[in-house]
Design a protein around this motif. Structure first.
Motif, PDB file in Angstrom:
ATOM      1  N   TYR A  57       2.557  12.220  -7.258  1.00  0.00           N
ATOM      2  CA  TYR A  57       3.383  13.718  -7.502  1.00  0.00           C
ATOM      3  C   TYR A  57       2.415  14.598  -8.027  1.00  0.00           C
ATOM      4  O   TYR A  57       2.434  15.879  -7.824  1.00  0.00           O
ATOM      5  CB  TYR A  57       4.479  13.392  -8.084  1.00  0.00           C
ATOM      6  N   LYS A  58       1.787  14.044  -9.207  1.00  0.00           N
ATOM      7  CA  LYS A  58       0.798  15.009  -9.972  1.00  0.00           C
ATOM      8  C   LYS A  58      -0.120  15.421  -9.368  1.00  0.00           C
ATOM      9  O   LYS A  58      -0.548  16.758  -9.601  1.00  0.00           O
ATOM     10  CB  LYS A  58       0.580  14.139 -11.263  1.00  0.00           C
ATOM     11  N   THR A  59      -0.857  14.661  -8.524  1.00  0.00           N
ATOM     12  CA  THR A  59      -2.372  15.143  -8.030  1.00  0.00           C
ATOM     13  C   THR A  59      -1.998  15.823  -6.258  1.00  0.00           C
ATOM     14  O   THR A  59      -2.568  16.549  -6.226  1.00  0.00           O
ATOM     15  CB  THR A  59      -3.279  13.969  -7.626  1.00  0.00           C
ATOM     16  N   ARG A  60      -0.817  15.246  -5.958  1.00  0.00           N
ATOM     17  CA  ARG A  60      -0.485  15.711  -4.374  1.00  0.00           C
ATOM     18  C   ARG A  60      -1.585  15.875  -3.703  1.00  0.00           C
ATOM     19  O   ARG A  60      -1.879  16.801  -2.823  1.00  0.00           O
ATOM     20  CB  ARG A  60      -0.040  17.154  -4.795  1.00  0.00           C
ATOM     21  N   SER A  61      -2.411  14.706  -3.498  1.00  0.00           N
ATOM     22  CA  SER A  61      -3.313  14.880  -2.374  1.00  0.00           C
ATOM     23  C   SER A  61      -2.939  13.640  -1.223  1.00  0.00           C
ATOM     24  O   SER A  61      -2.285  12.985  -1.442  1.00  0.00           O
ATOM     25  CB  SER A  61      -4.662  14.148  -3.061  1.00  0.00           C
ATOM     26  N   MET A  62      -3.667  14.037   0.054  1.00  0.00           N
ATOM     27  CA  MET A  62      -3.355  13.353   0.991  1.00  0.00           C
ATOM     28  C   MET A  62      -3.917  11.842   0.896  1.00  0.00           C
ATOM     29  O   MET A  62      -2.979  10.993   1.334  1.00  0.00           O
ATOM     30  CB  MET A  62      -3.774  13.773   2.394  1.00  0.00           C
ATOM     31  N   SER A  63      -5.012  11.680   0.311  1.00  0.00           N
ATOM     32  CA  SER A  63      -5.366  10.325   0.145  1.00  0.00           C
ATOM     33  C   SER A  63      -4.541   9.311  -0.805  1.00  0.00           C
ATOM     34  O   SER A  63      -4.372   8.441  -0.542  1.00  0.00           O
ATOM     35  CB  SER A  63      -6.942  10.169  -0.344  1.00  0.00           C
ATOM     36  N   ARG A  64      -4.006  10.124  -1.685  1.00  0.00           N
ATOM     37  CA  ARG A  64      -3.183   9.397  -2.540  1.00  0.00           C
ATOM     38  C   ARG A  64      -1.653   9.036  -1.977  1.00  0.00           C
ATOM     39  O   ARG A  64      -1.171   8.086  -2.119  1.00  0.00           O
ATOM     40  CB  ARG A  64      -2.709  10.367  -3.948  1.00  0.00           C
ATOM     41  N   LEU A  65      -1.201   9.940  -1.063  1.00  0.00           N
ATOM     42  CA  LEU A  65       0.119   9.851  -0.232  1.00  0.00           C
ATOM     43  C   LEU A  65      -0.236   8.606   0.701  1.00  0.00           C
ATOM     44  O   LEU A  65       0.503   7.786   0.819  1.00  0.00           O
ATOM     45  CB  LEU A  65       0.493  11.061   0.542  1.00  0.00           C
ATOM     46  N   LEU A  66      -1.431   8.584   1.540  1.00  0.00           N
ATOM     47  CA  LEU A  66      -1.730   7.411   2.180  1.00  0.00           C
ATOM     48  C   LEU A  66      -1.843   6.211   1.616  1.00  0.00           C
ATOM     49  O   LEU A  66      -1.394   5.085   1.930  1.00  0.00           O
ATOM     50  CB  LEU A  66      -3.169   7.607   2.871  1.00  0.00           C
ATOM     51  N   SER A  67      -2.318   5.981   0.328  1.00  0.00           N
ATOM     52  CA  SER A  67      -2.536   4.905  -0.551  1.00  0.00           C
ATOM     53  C   SER A  67      -1.011   4.550  -0.793  1.00  0.00           C
ATOM     54  O   SER A  67      -0.638   3.215  -0.921  1.00  0.00           O
ATOM     55  CB  SER A  67      -3.346   5.139  -1.685  1.00  0.00           C
ATOM     56  N   THR A  68      -0.195   5.320  -1.298  1.00  0.00           N
ATOM     57  CA  THR A  68       1.182   4.905  -1.634  1.00  0.00           C
ATOM     58  C   THR A  68       1.978   4.622  -0.454  1.00  0.00           C
ATOM     59  O   THR A  68       2.546   3.548  -0.673  1.00  0.00           O
ATOM     60  CB  THR A  68       1.954   6.355  -2.167  1.00  0.00           C
ATOM     61  N   LEU A  69       1.703   4.988   0.833  1.00  0.00           N
ATOM     62  CA  LEU A  69       2.356   4.453   1.803  1.00  0.00           C
ATOM     63  C   LEU A  69       1.905   3.011   2.145  1.00  0.00           C
ATOM     64  O   LEU A  69       2.776   2.265   2.439  1.00  0.00           O
ATOM     65  CB  LEU A  69       2.217   5.377   2.808  1.00  0.00           C
ATOM     66  N   ALA A  70       0.664   2.858   1.901  1.00  0.00           N
ATOM     67  CA  ALA A  70       0.275   1.566   2.410  1.00  0.00           C
ATOM     68  C   ALA A  70       0.722   0.723   1.391  1.00  0.00           C
ATOM     69  O   ALA A  70       0.981  -0.627   1.947  1.00  0.00           O
ATOM     70  CB  ALA A  70      -1.509   1.707   2.409  1.00  0.00           C
ATOM     71  N   THR A  71       0.805   0.746   0.196  1.00  0.00           N
ATOM     72  CA  THR A  71       1.535  -0.127  -0.978  1.00  0.00           C
ATOM     73  C   THR A  71       2.786  -0.186  -0.631  1.00  0.00           C
ATOM     74  O   THR A  71       3.185  -1.442  -0.753  1.00  0.00           O
ATOM     75  CB  THR A  71       1.286   0.673  -2.380  1.00  0.00           C
ATOM     76  N   LEU A  72       3.392   0.986  -0.468  1.00  0.00           N
ATOM     77  CA  LEU A  72       4.983   0.592   0.182  1.00  0.00           C
ATOM     78  C   LEU A  72       5.116  -0.239   1.463  1.00  0.00           C
ATOM     79  O   LEU A  72       5.984  -1.158   1.457  1.00  0.00           O
ATOM     80  CB  LEU A  72       5.718   1.848   0.313  1.00  0.00           C
ATOM     81  N   GLU A  73       4.097  -0.255   2.274  1.00  0.00           N
ATOM     82  CA  GLU A  73       4.429  -1.024   3.425  1.00  0.00           C
ATOM     83  C   GLU A  73       4.178  -2.530   3.169  1.00  0.00           C
ATOM     84  O   GLU A  73       5.044  -3.286   3.542  1.00  0.00           O
ATOM     85  CB  GLU A  73       3.410  -0.640   4.509  1.00  0.00           C
ATOM     86  N   GLU A  74       3.112  -2.878   2.296  1.00  0.00           N
ATOM     87  CA  GLU A  74       2.907  -3.953   1.809  1.00  0.00           C
ATOM     88  C   GLU A  74       3.970  -4.523   1.156  1.00  0.00           C
ATOM     89  O   GLU A  74       4.542  -5.793   1.285  1.00  0.00           O
ATOM     90  CB  GLU A  74       1.695  -4.023   1.086  1.00  0.00           C
ATOM     91  N   HIS A  75       4.611  -3.944   0.071  1.00  0.00           N
ATOM     92  CA  HIS A  75       5.826  -4.225  -0.827  1.00  0.00           C
ATOM     93  C   HIS A  75       6.937  -4.768   0.228  1.00  0.00           C
ATOM     94  O   HIS A  75       7.728  -5.677  -0.260  1.00  0.00           O
ATOM     95  CB  HIS A  75       5.995  -2.963  -1.900  1.00  0.00           C
ATOM     96  N   PHE A  76       7.415  -3.724   1.135  1.00  0.00           N
ATOM     97  CA  PHE A  76       8.417  -3.829   1.855  1.00  0.00           C
ATOM     98  C   PHE A  76       8.414  -5.173   2.822  1.00  0.00           C
ATOM     99  O   PHE A  76       9.132  -5.849   2.979  1.00  0.00           O
ATOM    100  CB  PHE A  76       8.878  -2.480   2.814  1.00  0.00           C
ATOM    101  N   ALA A  77       7.176  -5.413   3.390  1.00  0.00           N
ATOM    102  CA  ALA A  77       6.977  -6.520   4.077  1.00  0.00           C
ATOM    103  C   ALA A  77       6.922  -7.745   3.435  1.00  0.00           C
ATOM    104  O   ALA A  77       7.837  -8.756   3.733  1.00  0.00           O
ATOM    105  CB  ALA A  77       5.418  -6.651   4.568  1.00  0.00           C
ATOM    106  N   HIS A  78       6.482  -7.613   2.158  1.00  0.00           N
ATOM    107  CA  HIS A  78       6.706  -8.929   0.956  1.00  0.00           C
ATOM    108  C   HIS A  78       8.102  -8.894   0.740  1.00  0.00           C
ATOM    109  O   HIS A  78       8.556 -10.254   1.071  1.00  0.00           O
ATOM    110  CB  HIS A  78       5.722  -8.616  -0.076  1.00  0.00           C
ATOM    111  N   ASP A  79       8.914  -8.243   0.685  1.00  0.00           N
ATOM    112  CA  ASP A  79      10.321  -8.163   0.207  1.00  0.00           C
ATOM    113  C   ASP A  79      11.106  -8.659   1.399  1.00  0.00           C
ATOM    114  O   ASP A  79      12.064  -9.718   1.031  1.00  0.00           O
ATOM    115  CB  ASP A  79      10.822  -6.543  -0.126  1.00  0.00           C
ATOM    116  N   GLU A  80      10.832  -8.232   2.667  1.00  0.00           N
ATOM    117  CA  GLU A  80      11.556  -8.747   3.707  1.00  0.00           C
ATOM    118  C   GLU A  80      11.371 -10.326   3.982  1.00  0.00           C
ATOM    119  O   GLU A  80      12.117 -11.025   4.134  1.00  0.00           O
ATOM    120  CB  GLU A  80      11.343  -7.951   4.949  1.00  0.00           C
ATOM    121  N   ASP A  81      10.141 -10.518   3.553  1.00  0.00           N
ATOM    122  CA  ASP A  81       9.512 -11.891   3.869  1.00  0.00           C
ATOM    123  C   ASP A  81      10.108 -12.891   2.881  1.00  0.00           C
ATOM    124  O   ASP A  81      10.550 -14.002   3.112  1.00  0.00           O
ATOM    125  CB  ASP A  81       7.929 -12.020   3.896  1.00  0.00           C
TER     126      ASP A  81
END
Length: 86
Positions: A6-30
């Motif tokens: 939120y503070k930096t508002r960069s596309m690369s940071r958003l991509l990184s956050t989305l990748a982290t969320l995808e990993e977290h959600f997959a782990h949670d569902e598993d």
């Protein structure tokens, strides 16, 4: 990480956050499946889509959709700005 995004508002940071969320959600569902939490062990075809597990999976998909929609919006804005500065 989300505050930094939120503070930096960069596309690369958003991509990184989305990748982290995808990993977290997959782990949670598993984890839910492996421990049979929220009717996660039922056959999806037999279920009605209203189990806690199904709801959780839909929430994950909705959150990721919001993130990817924002990424597309920001990406489009960035491209338009680059085009207008030429």
């Amino acid at each position: 990480m989300l505050f930094h995004c939120y503070k930096t508002r960069s596309m690369s940071r958003l991509l990184s956050t989305l990748a982290t969320l995808e990993e977290h959600f997959a782990h949670d569902e598993d984890l839910m499946k492996s421990h049979r939490i929220g009717n996660s062990d039922q056959d999806a075809k037999a279920g009605n889509g209203f189990s806690p597990f199904d709801s959780r999976v839909k929430d994950h998909a909705r959150i990721l959709e919001i993130g990817y929609d924002e990424l597309a919006r920001v990406s489009s804005y960035s491209e338009n700005c680059a085009d207008s500065s030429s």
